[in-house]
Design a protein around this motif. Structure first.
Motif, mmCIF file in Angstrom:
data_model
loop_
_atom_site.group_PDB
_atom_site.id
_atom_site.type_symbol
_atom_site.label_atom_id
_atom_site.label_comp_id
_atom_site.label_asym_id
_atom_site.label_seq_id
_atom_site.Cartn_x
_atom_site.Cartn_y
_atom_site.Cartn_z
ATOM 1 N N ASP A 13 42.617 34.553 35.559
ATOM 2 C CA ASP A 13 41.715 35.415 36.330
ATOM 3 C C ASP A 13 42.441 36.650 36.863
ATOM 4 O O ASP A 13 42.347 37.718 36.263
ATOM 5 N N ASP A 18 34.984 33.295 33.251
ATOM 6 C CA ASP A 18 35.408 32.080 33.941
ATOM 7 C C ASP A 18 34.710 30.834 33.392
ATOM 8 O O ASP A 18 35.362 29.826 33.084
ATOM 9 N N LYS A 36 37.122 27.382 42.867
ATOM 10 C CA LYS A 36 37.422 28.800 42.642
ATOM 11 C C LYS A 36 36.175 29.659 42.864
ATOM 12 O O LYS A 36 36.275 30.807 43.309
ATOM 13 N N TYR A 57 32.498 34.775 37.715
ATOM 14 C CA TYR A 57 32.264 34.694 39.143
ATOM 15 C C TYR A 57 31.837 36.087 39.619
ATOM 16 O O TYR A 57 32.353 37.102 39.137
ATOM 17 N N PHE A 93 36.812 24.436 39.041
ATOM 18 C CA PHE A 93 35.920 25.569 38.786
ATOM 19 C C PHE A 93 35.071 25.887 40.010
ATOM 20 O O PHE A 93 34.943 27.056 40.420
ATOM 21 N N ARG A 124 34.302 39.014 40.364
ATOM 22 C CA ARG A 124 35.054 39.650 39.279
ATOM 23 C C ARG A 124 34.577 41.082 39.030
ATOM 24 O O ARG A 124 35.317 41.885 38.455
#
Length: 390
Positions: free
Chosen positions: A349, A71, A27, A51, A24, A54
């Motif tokens: 994602d 996320d 990313k 995030y 996590f 996004r």
């Protein structure tokens, strides 16, 4: 600037699985590099579980963000499947689980498992006419012509998937000629690896990218019912094809530089555009309508033999129906399909750009509601972020 070590500590304290927390945070780091955002945008996204990047990637707004799987929430509900996930957690277990009930043809032939200590365990499809000795893999390669060698689970020390070929006395690893000494070194270093039949893609798919096999990612969910005695239906929430590129070294996964193209699960028809991770796009344009190397345009094209492949995927879901969240990796072959593996918590994602916002589907919302995804306090994500800034 984000202290990612501190962020890891904080999200783990919030209850995220340690292994998944590492992924996590990695990313999050990738997102911050690819999609720089201002502080106001960060606060808006983080407090909703996303995030910050996004916002640009998905085009998030107050009106549509609830259609997208956040996320933080997605990582916090790991594991999604219960203890039966051990059936598919490694490729060897999956082979045995699918070795009956009309699923036998979904898996490639399995020849050998190399234990962590280097010991050989010969599997159900190992040819009986090849001597069981230190030269088994070489002689198997000479007989079969092409082999797949891959970690049974995880990365197994960093040596990932390998395509091995033997052609006119030459050994080839991942399309690169190697010496016998190099081959023997590779073999000597194998640990927790399986040696299997190599599955070739259908010629119609090879037109887009011929140098390595296209793998489909299909995520299926078991739709809940108030009737606890009902036989439950399965629903596809993600379906896309992954192609290698010159940048990816042939690997089809997006994280290595491959491209992804969404397709309609019911019809097998490709979406008009594909995507790449922005870090692999020199011009910053991460959507594409043609393959970056072959320049093949897939608009109006469909996957071959899709009705058969679709029904076989559904049959496998029914066969292992004690699980309820399955991420299939599929190769469409000239005669059907082969499964590379089944993931129990696949990425979700860029998939929501290639396909559709996952939570825009009523059946997907029902599934994730049952997994308590709406009970996650996303403000804790924003607090963790604030407390990890330097």
């Amino acid at each position: 600037m984000t202290n990612y070590k501190r962020m890891l500590e904080l999200v783990t304290q919030n209850g995220m699985d340690k292994k998944w927390a590492e992924m996590f945070v990695k990313k999050l780091s990738d997102d911050e590099k690819a999609f720089p955002t201002d502080e106001k945008t960060k606060e808006w996204a983080l407090t909703k579980g996303f995030y910050p990047g996004r916002v640009e990637l998905y085009g998030l707004t107050e009106e549509n963000y609830k259609n997208y799987l956040p996320d933080y929430n997605y990582f916090m509900i790991h594991p999604i499947n219960h203890h039966f996930r051990i059936w598919v957690n490694d490729k060897l277990s999956l082979k045995y689980v699918l070795n009956s009930n009309g699923c036998e043809d979904t898996m490639p032939e399995y020849y050998l498992y190399v234990e962590n200590n280097g010991t050989y365990t010969y599997l159900m499809d190992a040819p009986s006419d090849i001597k069981r000795d230190k030269h088994f893999i070489l002689n198997l390669l000479k007989q079969k012509g092409t082999l797949a060698v891959k970690p049974n689970s995880g990365t197994s020390g960093g040596r990932g998937f390998m395509k091995l070929e033997y052609n006119d006395g030459q050994i080839i690893e991942n399309n690169r000629p190697i010496t016998l000494e190099q081959f023997e070194k590779i073999v000597s270093e194998l640990k927790n690896h399986i040696v299997t039949e190599y599955s070739y893609q259908h010629k119609d798919i090879a037109k887009i990218w011929p140098s390595s096999e296209c793998t489909l990612r299909v995520i299926m969910v078991k739709v809940p019912s108030e009737d606890k005695f009902a036989e439950l239906d399965w629903h596809c929430i993600v379906s896309y094809a992954r192609f290698g590129t010159s940048v990816s070294g042939g690997a089809s996964n997006l994280s290595s530089g491959g491209i992804g193209i969404g397709f309609d699960f019911e019809t097998g028809k490709f979406k008009d555009f594909g995507i790449r991770y922005r870090r692999y796009c020199p011009d910053g344009i991460w959507q594409c309508t043609e393959h970056p190397d072959t320049h093949v345009v897939w608009k109006d094209a469909s996957l071959p033999n899709w009705e058969f492949v679709k029904n076989k995927i559904k049959h496998v879901c029914s066969h292992i129906s004690s699980l309820d969240y399955l991420g299939f990796d599929v190769i469409i072959t000239p005669n059907g399909l082969k499964l590379c593996e089944i993931n129990t918590h696949p990425a979700a994602d860029y998939e929501q750009v290639m396909c559709a916002p996952i939570l825009s589907s009523e059946k997907a919302r029902a599934f994730f509601t049952g997994k308590n995804i709406y009970d996650i306090d996303t403000k804790k994500f924003y607090d963790a972020y604030l407390n990890s800034q330097e």
